[in-house]
Design an enzyme around this catalytic site. Structure first.
Site: not given
Ligand code: PGA
Length: 250
Positions: A8-10, A96, A98, A169, A175, A214, A235-236
């Site tokens: 997930n590159w956001k 998600h 966010e 999640e 994050g 994470s 994500g990250g």
């Molecule tokens: P993260 O994000 O790996 O940076 O914790 C995961 C996500 O939001 O899908």
């Protein structure tokens, strides 16, 4: 069950950056073990560039972070499932954390999107997870039950099980560098599986349950080996091809 490794590159990457990262990822992941597939979820503007970077490599897919549950119309700023499919994207996220907690999406709207996206031909990954205060208050089961029941309320019972995945999640692990421990992941994933079985019966055993929060190259192998963990949503650590390829090969 084929394990899904999703990036997930956001809100990161231009078209050129996305194409380069996708190309690097395919090259570095050439030894992708059997029984695994990779999904890259860039911003809308980089979907076609990511597709070009993947260059038709088998077992690599693209997906979208969001869409609007309508075919077309006066929805300024929104994108329809058909528009995503037109770029070659085959997957999309709903719910998600966010979108829920930064953009204010409510359970019922997440449910509307999940059902609409599936009906439109996308494979949908419904994301669920508790906030830290909910966990501390002992509300894990309550939160997951609500998010899953409302998130899947309008999905037909005979949905193709492979088309729907759940991503657990925990919001406190996204994050933050705080990964959920094996016991916490196992507990939540058993609960998710039970809820899916209550809704869909036996086919629920063929629905993937991903863990996200994470995930890094050094913890991916342990997480992916856990019972009821059928993939990861990253994500990250998915932004650099080098890191993410170490996760897909873990
Ligand atoms: P993260 O994000 O790996 O940076 O914790 C995961 C996500 O939001 O899908």
């Amino acid at each position: 069950m084929i394990k899904l490794f999703a990036a997930n590159w956001k809100m990161h990457k231009t078209q050129a950056e996305a194409k380069q990262t996708a190309e690097d990822l395919v090259r570095l992941s050439a030894a992708l073990p059997p029984g695994r597939e990779v999904l890259v979820i860039p911003p809308f503007t980089a979907l076609s560039a990511t597709m070009a970077g993947i260059g038709g490599a088998g077992r690599f897919h693209t997906g979208a972070q969001n869409f609007y549950p309508a075919t077309h119309g006066a929805f300024t700023g929104e994108i329809s499932p058909a528009m995503l499919l037109d770029t070659g994207a085959t997957f999309a996220l709903t719910g998600h954390s966010e979108r829920r907690h930064v953009l204010g999406e409510l359970d019922a709207f997440v449910g509307q999107k999940t059902a609409f996206g599936l009906a439109a031909g996308l494979k949908v990954i419904l994301c669920v997870g508790e906030k830290i205060e909910e966990r501390k208050a002992g509300q894990l089961a309550e939160v997951l039950t609500r998010q899953i029941r409302l998130g899947l309320a309008d999905v037909p019972k005979d949905v193709v099980p492979e088309d729907i995945s759940l991503a657990y999640e925990p919001v406190w692990a996204i994050g933050t560098g705080l990964v959920a421990g094996p016991a916490e992941i196992l507990e939540a994933h058993v609960l998710v599986r039970k809820l899916l079985e209550e809704i869909f019966g036996a086919p629920a055993r063929r629905m993937r349950i991903l863990y996200g929060g994470s995930v890094k190259p050094d913890n991916a192998a342990e997480i992916i080996a856990l019972d009821n963990v059928d993939g990861v949503l990253v994500g990250g650590a998915s932004l650099k091809a080098d890191d993410f390829s170490r996760i897909v090969l873990a």
